[in-house]
Design an enzyme around this catalytic site. Structure first.
Site, PDB file in Angstrom:
ATOM      1  N   GLU A  45       0.819  -1.214   0.000  1.00 38.62           N
ATOM      2  CA  GLU A  45       0.000   0.000   0.000  1.00 38.62           C
ATOM      3  C   GLU A  45       0.855   1.266   0.000  1.00 38.62           C
ATOM      4  O   GLU A  45       0.826   2.059   0.950  1.00 38.62           O
ATOM      5  CB  GLU A  45      -0.972   0.004   1.189  1.00 38.62           C
ATOM      6  N   GLU A  68      -6.332  -7.637  -0.780  1.00 43.63           N
ATOM      7  CA  GLU A  68      -6.844  -7.718   0.596  1.00 43.63           C
ATOM      8  C   GLU A  68      -8.344  -7.516   0.519  1.00 43.63           C
ATOM      9  O   GLU A  68      -8.813  -6.440   0.137  1.00 43.63           O
ATOM     10  CB  GLU A  68      -6.207  -6.638   1.493  1.00 43.63           C
TER      11      GLU A  68
END
Ligand SMILES: [Mg+2]
Ligand SMILES: [Mg+2]
Ligand SMILES: [Mg+2]
Ligand SMILES: [Zn+2]
Ligand SMILES: [Zn+2]
Ligand SMILES: [Zn+2]
Lengths: 675, 675, 675
Positions: free
Chosen positions: C142, C312
């Site tokens: 991320e 995710e």
């Protein structure tokens, strides 16, 4: 009326300059303000000056029978200068150094910047000395904008130490005056005194007030330095500065002592968004609030007791408030007339053309980005024609105000530091009283309490928080001699150092008022707040603050009618002293109650007043003429008698419209909604 | 009852001291607290001490048969000291050094300040050793006020490294205990561990909890250092400290281990503004909330299981909350009685006279700024007369509480770090359960979960978030032996290091509870939240948090009746264990549901309780007497039987009024609104 | 469909690894993502590597016929590394250095960290080269999370100077391009250019836009550095990165150029809380908003024009939004189907088991903290069975989108810097148009304006704020050739440097649009905002922004019907150009108006569309199959014709339910609420 526009020739190609200036002249404009952010254009590298572009534009302005108002470009020191002298940058309260990249990134107490200021002004003003196309100068630009009056850098800390050392006889004197026994805050030497910074709990109110005074004085001193330089070079041009609206940090009266003429920057739709007690109405979003503007017009007119200029007049939509809402059709014309009605001698639109680059791309000009006329341009030309037709003599036409509203920066600063209620705001409290006078068509001067008051039929002091012996004497003499005085809440609380006195409020004014304040109370909205006249049944509302009074010589005027502890106590009193009267009102009145206080005051003072005007519709008298300005989307019929000589408009006033009569309409004046 | 007042003789001219002290004595006051901010008055320059003023005042106090409570003046190190030792200043989480200019500007872990503390206390306490006019000492003032428990300076960082090195066997032990594998947060040496500071995302919960514990321990250690110094000098005087209300950062139980007597500072109208779950009602703005105050009274009484003092009792309007609203008529008297009813042995009003200078000018005293009596003065003298008439024996009269409420600072700190719902607040959750008990007229002790519980008929643990084996055993033994236990949501979630256990909640308490938590859910207001008893149709509300339970041995008590995923799941269970019962409630109950949990608990525990009292009206029993305190603007008729012997008031209780009976009114007690 | 789960073996004892992996395989999972925060586990001290644990887990994964997706662990440099190289830490805009203690505490421009990155990746990837149990790599984790794209440290400042020096021919070129004459912001050398920091007023928009571009480029470069390293070591594995949703600071198109496959992290109940224009509804709190998710699915699918992964997938309640509310029953299954419907080829749940330690204890996994299945586990296994039954070919099954929505990071950054209205949000404006298309069952690609557009039947550009000549030409050619183009407000305002052009909006697009923007206006909620079609009486609402248009070649489509200045002006126009049509809409449309714009667009473009679907119920077509996903708590009957072959569910769709048909349902599709 002097009409003008702000222009940035350095942003545009040389080939457009003459086209632009010709168009300005055709639009009825006579002044061109320039160069306030032009330092890098004038001195791109240290010592290498380029005046060619400005010479050429000034010449063109002269050729078209206009005049330039030049500005010292000190608000924007260039990057090379900041890199050479990083110490000129401001430091915030919490210790952050403010960097290059916007404007106002210098400290008023920097010696290095004082030298640079001297250098650039000497070069620039020297170049245009005796140039007939230059009418005068604006010092810098909007001193204090972006919260820059108060700097906390090392230079300021050193200057503050000198400032207190000069003011106080000794450190013991300072400790005693401030009240430093509290929380062991005594100092043993002036050198121990720091600029304020982050602390676990809040600061000492005396220290903060002195820092506020010192900071304001620092700007006063810097402005005087600039003004003196300019006058030394050419004594004939005027020196002015463009103040901001509803701006607390800088004492405009003090700065004005060093100016020939006062100017300010008027942005009606921005002010209603940032400075109003409540969310603005749709009409206010579109045209602003005439009393909010009027308070500033009155303040800056009174600062030198002569006509002022609006140096930046909002031309359309603007970039800095939350909402960039478009003004109503005609609003730009309305604002020009309204400024004139309040005593303006000059209106300078900001800016000629929407800028293509930098931080203000979302700020309209009289011309759009492509050079075509924008909405403000049409308004401005109409206003120019109308104002020319009305006539009037610049620097002479006077606003004759029978009432003085006392504005005290010390009280403002002290109350900002200790509001004691989340919604206590000095400016808004002043507006409550100012607005009540304006709703009765009364002209108001806004002056400091140290001014001579004898010329006024009535004086209103909404929250004269700090009271000295000098002010006490002045007010006593005023009333004794027949003056009519109206005092508001939180008056007479503090001494000159922001300390309580060992006496009940209103302290030194107690004899004058004939009553003392037994208690004060802060009242959130969920507590119902009502007073009634002692001799009647009507109910009136108030907000935020209540004091209950013990009348001694005075007569009770209003009592609280509330559930709970205020009930039955006295909220306002009237006292006869000599040939005059004092009314003390212990609450922050709503509009109806303010009218109930102001109307009898005007009657006692023998001041002419109108019926109570609708919100947003106002009349003003100036030198035998009457302006009616309508800041609402409703139309009205004006009742003025048959023989009214209308210079602009007539007795039917449309939404956001203006009417001007060659007559002093007042006692005969009435208003009826149309439809 | 010991009545007193806080006094700052150093703020007033010497000629007023005797007048003031005489007036205090006449008002029925017996104690004068002084000197907590007087360092600069005592030691204006290093080593130059001036005790003359304090000597004289202490002598005067003795002459009028009163006693002084002196304070160590460490909360306000003078400027000269800070300039000599700038390293004593605190540093905030974000790295800002807090400067001189208010108070509490020192770090608890500064060696330099420890030395200065030693020096000033030795001088000052030495001077008044064996002086019969000095009853005792307060250490410092309000440890932790203005968020000063947690400092992040270099001294604290070094001390924290020592603290963890002492606590853990090895760095591997620390890594394992904290769970530092997460996000590669392992350390290779204690020296690598920093004080927390700004990071991109939030900190590790174990590190934060340990920093909270370390910070609290630092204050505990500093207070013990002061207390030991004082006792070495004179073993006869008491040592106390004035804690604050609803204050999380400092473990008051730990500090109290080093005090003879516990005191706290009670500001009812401030607390309702700053610490309530909702906007305060008008009655609460005027008089505070009796249960919010009562929770603190009960906590500080329980800290040493003996009568406590209110060392600062609000005297009127105060400066620090958002609204400086005036208390109701009689509120100051009401608070004195209410404190006494909760077990206070001393009530000291803050302050004698409104201060003329510094940060607290908007804080009332018993006297106004001109020395005349203020509203609090009349209340205080009335309370003094009444409390004298009631009698009672200081240090002896006991509040006999049948119920213990478990307050756990570790759980509080862990939940403040990870509330997981914007409105989850440990104090307010405790108030929900405490308030339900108080609404049934029950006395409550507020004790840590490590306390001995066997004397209590019932124990309530609203959110026992961190549970150790020791606590588990203690609770199991308590219930086995016939104890009645009520557990609230978020109990048994974490281990001692703020880690989850590899077991479902309530972790080690699962056998005791006879059920596990299958899910938890956070519920904003816009989701309707309802539970019903398994054996009935009534609906009850709750807020913020829901856990649904899988009953093993336990019996379901309440089930969710909601749209959506909770529907039909079990919200609370009851389990019989040995001779006792455990109830686990998985929601934050509203007042009606809390009553439905508390009433059967009291019945099972055989504790007397009243009908459910109106909000704001409370009764308390202490040593055979009953206090009825009315924190509302409504009047009530009290039904108590004909032969009640009223010591204060009678069965008609007015707005903000008090009645005291020489009797233990309880099962027979009823309340009816008047009119 | 590739199903997987994120796993942290380093958090759990070795003896659980095989149990866990066996259970994953049984649940139908095929991929295990690991090691993204494992640096300290792999290299506990400099140069001392421990791969044993990871070797063992990778082997186990292979034994169970699964594959690992490994991550470079660069998001969490260990403490020893940070202590050795404190200069790698990020600095915030206001000058704060971000410390160790969470994650992402490194600067993308740090040379020292680049070396460390090289070292750890070489070691780690070298170890698993040619290991068949490793399918591919995720770079870091991320990028930009916790606002870390834009760093202001000295390394970044130096890198920014190089970046501008490379981009611009000379400093004069830069000054001219940026428009630095404004406020004397010219530079004399590239070395004078700083990273932005605190200034009195806002920054120059050109400088800020360039810093945004530079910052994004810095991440692009760092990601490419990682990807190149990985590919050099083993050319066979894929390299991906897990982007975030609704994330502005990083140009995902640019990063994706260096990836084989794009992945993103989908947290539906967090997004509705943090990124919605209004408070989420209860259904949204429980299941998210399908169009908000869909916009991200469409963006990341389009970034490489091939199936993407959700790396995710939210498994249950999560820790980071304000409310940790439990998802609805079935929500985790719903999200898996919805992702698949939008073109996902992989769904990896985050995480296998709720973590016992560290910052994410309040984040669910598929397993509870005790290892028992959590709600998400049941959903995930059901989804696995269903997706397996549906079939489909990974990397092949294509979402055929007839419409392109243009997403422009430059415009996004420019509008975030100068929103000019408090509620102007680029993402939400895009959602208004994207949602209108999705409510008609239309598939949408989200592509940059520099993409080839010829394959699309229609193109929608909601606010193409910055327009270059290249984009102008591309759009002109597209429409000339028969394309259907819908433009939204604030299009064509700026040049490539964030300057206005000396032409009215839409600047270079004026010929194409056949109209100019005469004015723009920002509209707070309290101003009523209505437009009507020129050929009808219906009223439609809009929000925030209005432009009024002067049509030249174009035909007016909508006019304002409002009190005040907009009234009667043109709000939208349609222009025929070559074989295509352009519609320009000057307002931010509400849902009804957006439908009135989108429906005719689809009709002209000959794109199939459905009746207007209820909020929260959506259909998607992918490779001959149709997914119906219901994000509401209402049940519906689907009308699809009798012979529909349902692969999952049937024509009755329950709350939060899914139905999948082996057919391309579209023109025949209808929906009826079920009672
Ligand atoms: Mg400083
Ligand atoms: Mg630190
Ligand atoms: Mg910097
Ligand atoms: Zn300074
Ligand atoms: Zn410290
Ligand atoms: Zn950096």
């Amino acid at each position: 009326m002097n009409l003008g526009v702000c222009y940035f020739p350095e942003h545009w190609p040389r080939e457009r300059w003459e086209t632009d200036i010709e168009a300005m002249a055709e639009a009825g404009l006579e002044y061109v303000r320039m160069a306030e952010f032009s330092w890098a254009a004038i001195e791109p590298e240290r010592g290498e000056f380029d005046f060619e572009w400005l010479d050429e534009v000034v010449d063109l302005i002269g050729e078209y029978d206009m005049q330039a108002v030049l500005c010292t470009p000190t608000a924007t020191p260039p990057k090379w200068l900041v890199d050479e002298h990083p110490e000129i940058r401001q430091e915030t309260f919490d210790g952050t150094t403010l960097e290059f990249g916007s404007r106002r990134h210098y400290c008023f107490n920097s010696d290095a910047f004082r030298e640079e200021t001297d250098r650039i002004i000497s070069e620039m003003a020297g170049r245009y000395a005796d140039n007939p196309a230059v009418a005068g100068w604006q010092t810098d630009n909007e001193f204090g904008c972006h919260e820059t009056v108060r700097c906390y850098c090392d230079d300021c800390e050193a200057a503050f130490r000198e400032w207190v050392a000069e003011k106080y006889n000794s450190i013991e004197d300072l400790n005693e005056s401030w009240g430093n026994r509290f929380w062991s805050q005594q100092y043993n030497a002036f050198d121990e005194i720091d600029a304020p910074g982050p602390t676990p709990d809040g600061h000492h109110p005396a220290r903060l007030l002195e820092y506020a005074r010192f900071s304001s004085d620092s700007v006063v001193d810097y402005n005087a330095f600039q003004a003196d330089l300019l006058r030394e070079i050419d004594a004939d041009w005027f020196v002015t500065h463009n103040f901001m609206g509803h701006f607390s940090d800088l004492n405009a009266f003090d700065v004005s002592d060093d100016l020939e003429m006062v100017a300010w920057d008027s942005y009606p739709t921005g002010f209603v968004q940032e400075m109003s007690p409540e969310e603005p109405t749709v009409d206010e979003l579109r045209a602003g609030n005439p009393d909010q503007l009027g308070l500033n017009h009155d303040l800056y007119r009174s600062a030198r007791d002569r006509p002022f200029w609006v140096m930046e007049q909002q031309p359309g939509d603007i970039n800095w408030p939350a909402q960039g809402t478009q003004p109503a059709d005609g609003a730009m014309r309305l604002w020009a007339h309204h400024a004139s009605a309040h005593g303006a001698d000059g209106i300078v639109y900001f800016r000629w053309q929407r800028c293509l680059e930098g931080q203000e791309q979302y700020h309209a000009g009289l011309r759009k980005q492509d050079g075509s006329p924008d909405r403000g341009y049409h308004d401005a030309t109409q206003a120019a024609d109308e104002l020319a037709a009305i006539g009037g003599e610049d620097g002479v036409d006077h606003v004759d105000a029978p009432v003085a509203l006392l504005f005290d920066y010390d009280s403002c600063w002290a109350l900002e530091e200790q509001p004691h209620a989340p919604d206590f705001d000095y400016w808004q409290l002043l507006e409550s009283f100012h607005g009540a006078l304006r709703a009765r068509g009364v002209q108001v001067d806004v002056v400091p309490p140290t001014n001579d008051l004898e010329g006024y039929d009535a004086v209103v002091a909404p929250a004269l928080h700090l009271v000295t012996d000098e002010i006490t004497t002045r007010l006593e003499e005023y009333v004794e001699a027949g003056g009519e005085l109206l005092l508001g809440p939180r008056t007479g609380v503090k001494d000159a150092y922001n300390k309580l006195r060992p006496a009940l409020q209103p302290g030194p004014l107690t004899d004058l008022v004939g009553a003392t304040v037994e208690q004060h109370d802060t009242l959130p909205e969920r507590i119902e707040t009502v007073v009634s006249p002692v001799d009647g049944d009507d109910s009136y509302g108030f907000r935020t603050w209540a004091e209950w009074l013990e009348a001694d010589d005075a007569d009770p005027l209003f009592t609280y009618e509330m559930d709970g502890i205020e009930d039955g106590h006295t909220a306002a009193v009237r006292n006869s002293v000599g040939d005059g009267t004092v009314v003390y009102c212990g609450v922050w009145p709503d509009a109806d109650l303010a009218d109930e206080l102001v109307r009898p005051l005007l009657a006692r003072a023998d001041v002419d007043y109108t019926e109570r005007l609708p919100d947003g519709l106002r009349i003003n008298h100036r030198d035998g003429r009457t302006w009616v300005t309508n800041f609402t989307s409703d139309a009205y019929r004006l009742e003025t008698g048959d023989d009214t000589d209308w210079l602009v408009g007539d007795s039917t006033i449309d939404a956001f419209d203006v009417a001007v009569a060659d007559d002093d309409l007042s006692d005969e004046f009435g208003v009826e909604p149309l439809e």
